[in-house]
Design a protein around this motif. Sequence first.
Motif, short mmCIF file in Angstrom:
data_model
loop_
_atom_site.label_atom_id
_atom_site.label_comp_id
_atom_site.label_asym_id
_atom_site.label_seq_id
_atom_site.Cartn_x
_atom_site.Cartn_y
_atom_site.Cartn_z
N GLY A 189 0.78 -1.23 0.00
CA GLY A 189 0.00 0.00 0.00
C GLY A 189 0.81 1.29 0.00
N ASP A 190 2.13 1.17 -0.08
CA ASP A 190 3.00 2.34 -0.08
C ASP A 190 3.05 2.93 -1.49
OD1 ASP A 190 5.24 4.08 -0.24
OD2 ASP A 190 6.24 3.03 1.40
N HIS A 191 2.35 4.03 -1.68
CA HIS A 191 2.24 4.63 -3.02
C HIS A 191 3.60 5.04 -3.57
CE1 HIS A 191 -2.22 5.74 -2.27
NE2 HIS A 191 -2.09 4.53 -2.75
N GLU A 192 4.43 5.62 -2.75
CA GLU A 192 5.74 6.07 -3.22
C GLU A 192 6.59 4.90 -3.70
OE1 GLU A 192 9.58 8.65 -1.72
OE2 GLU A 192 7.68 8.87 -0.66
N ARG A 193 6.63 3.83 -2.94
CA ARG A 193 7.39 2.64 -3.36
C ARG A 193 6.81 2.05 -4.64
NH1 ARG A 193 7.20 -1.47 0.99
NH2 ARG A 193 8.05 -2.79 -0.65
N ALA A 194 5.48 2.03 -4.76
CA ALA A 194 4.84 1.49 -5.96
C ALA A 194 5.22 2.32 -7.20
CB ALA A 194 3.32 1.46 -5.79
N ILE A 195 5.22 3.62 -7.05
CA ILE A 195 5.60 4.50 -8.17
C ILE A 195 7.07 4.29 -8.53
CG2 ILE A 195 5.96 6.90 -8.84
CD1 ILE A 195 3.36 7.50 -7.19
N HIS A 196 7.93 4.17 -7.52
CA HIS A 196 9.35 3.93 -7.80
C HIS A 196 9.55 2.59 -8.51
CE1 HIS A 196 11.49 7.32 -6.08
NE2 HIS A 196 10.55 7.36 -5.14
N LYS A 197 8.79 1.59 -8.12
CA LYS A 197 8.89 0.29 -8.79
C LYS A 197 8.55 0.45 -10.27
CE LYS A 197 7.25 -4.45 -8.66
NZ LYS A 197 6.76 -5.53 -7.85
N PHE A 198 7.47 1.16 -10.55
CA PHE A 198 7.06 1.38 -11.94
C PHE A 198 8.14 2.17 -12.68
CE2 PHE A 198 4.92 3.98 -15.17
CZ PHE A 198 4.38 2.98 -15.95
N LEU A 199 8.63 3.24 -12.08
CA LEU A 199 9.63 4.07 -12.75
C LEU A 199 10.95 3.34 -12.95
CD1 LEU A 199 8.93 7.55 -11.14
CD2 LEU A 199 8.27 6.73 -13.42
N ASP A 200 11.28 2.41 -12.08
CA ASP A 200 12.47 1.58 -12.30
C ASP A 200 12.31 0.74 -13.57
OD1 ASP A 200 13.75 2.57 -10.05
OD2 ASP A 200 13.24 0.83 -8.79
N PHE A 201 11.11 0.22 -13.79
CA PHE A 201 10.87 -0.53 -15.03
C PHE A 201 10.93 0.39 -16.24
CE2 PHE A 201 8.67 -3.88 -12.38
CZ PHE A 201 9.58 -4.88 -12.67
N VAL A 202 10.41 1.60 -16.11
CA VAL A 202 10.48 2.57 -17.21
C VAL A 202 11.95 2.84 -17.55
CG1 VAL A 202 10.04 4.96 -17.89
CG2 VAL A 202 8.26 3.66 -16.71
N ALA A 203 12.77 3.08 -16.54
CA ALA A 203 14.18 3.36 -16.77
C ALA A 203 14.88 2.18 -17.43
CB ALA A 203 14.86 3.72 -15.45
N GLU A 204 14.57 0.97 -17.00
CA GLU A 204 15.16 -0.22 -17.60
C GLU A 204 14.77 -0.33 -19.07
OE1 GLU A 204 15.14 -5.10 -17.11
OE2 GLU A 204 14.20 -3.87 -15.55
N PHE A 205 13.50 -0.10 -19.36
CA PHE A 205 13.01 -0.17 -20.74
C PHE A 205 13.70 0.87 -21.62
CE2 PHE A 205 9.96 1.21 -24.01
CZ PHE A 205 9.79 0.01 -24.69
N VAL A 206 13.80 2.09 -21.14
CA VAL A 206 14.44 3.16 -21.91
C VAL A 206 15.91 2.81 -22.16
CG1 VAL A 206 15.18 5.58 -21.83
CG2 VAL A 206 12.84 4.96 -21.22
N ALA A 207 16.60 2.30 -21.16
CA ALA A 207 18.01 1.94 -21.32
C ALA A 207 18.17 0.83 -22.36
CB ALA A 207 18.60 1.51 -19.98
N LEU A 208 17.30 -0.15 -22.33
CA LEU A 208 17.36 -1.22 -23.32
C LEU A 208 17.11 -0.69 -24.72
CD1 LEU A 208 15.49 -4.08 -21.44
CD2 LEU A 208 17.91 -4.03 -22.06
#
Length: 57
Positions: A29-48
């Motif tokens: 239920g931690d919104h900040e952690r959930a958003i960071h998890k999503f943004l980590d995937f975004v960063a990984e996708f962009v790097a690839l």
Amino acid sequence: MLFRDWLRDVKGEFPPEGWDQKYLSDCAGDHERAIHKFLDFVAEFVALREQQRPRRG
């Protein structure tokens, strides 16, 4: 579309209820952690994508 497909097919992280509900659940239920998890995937996708992009020069 490419990101969503990658998230679903490669990472297995796009369930029927949507990434937001899954990540909120994953992060207790931690919104900040959930958003960071999503943004980590975004960063990984962009790097690839950057690695796959042909070099000009």
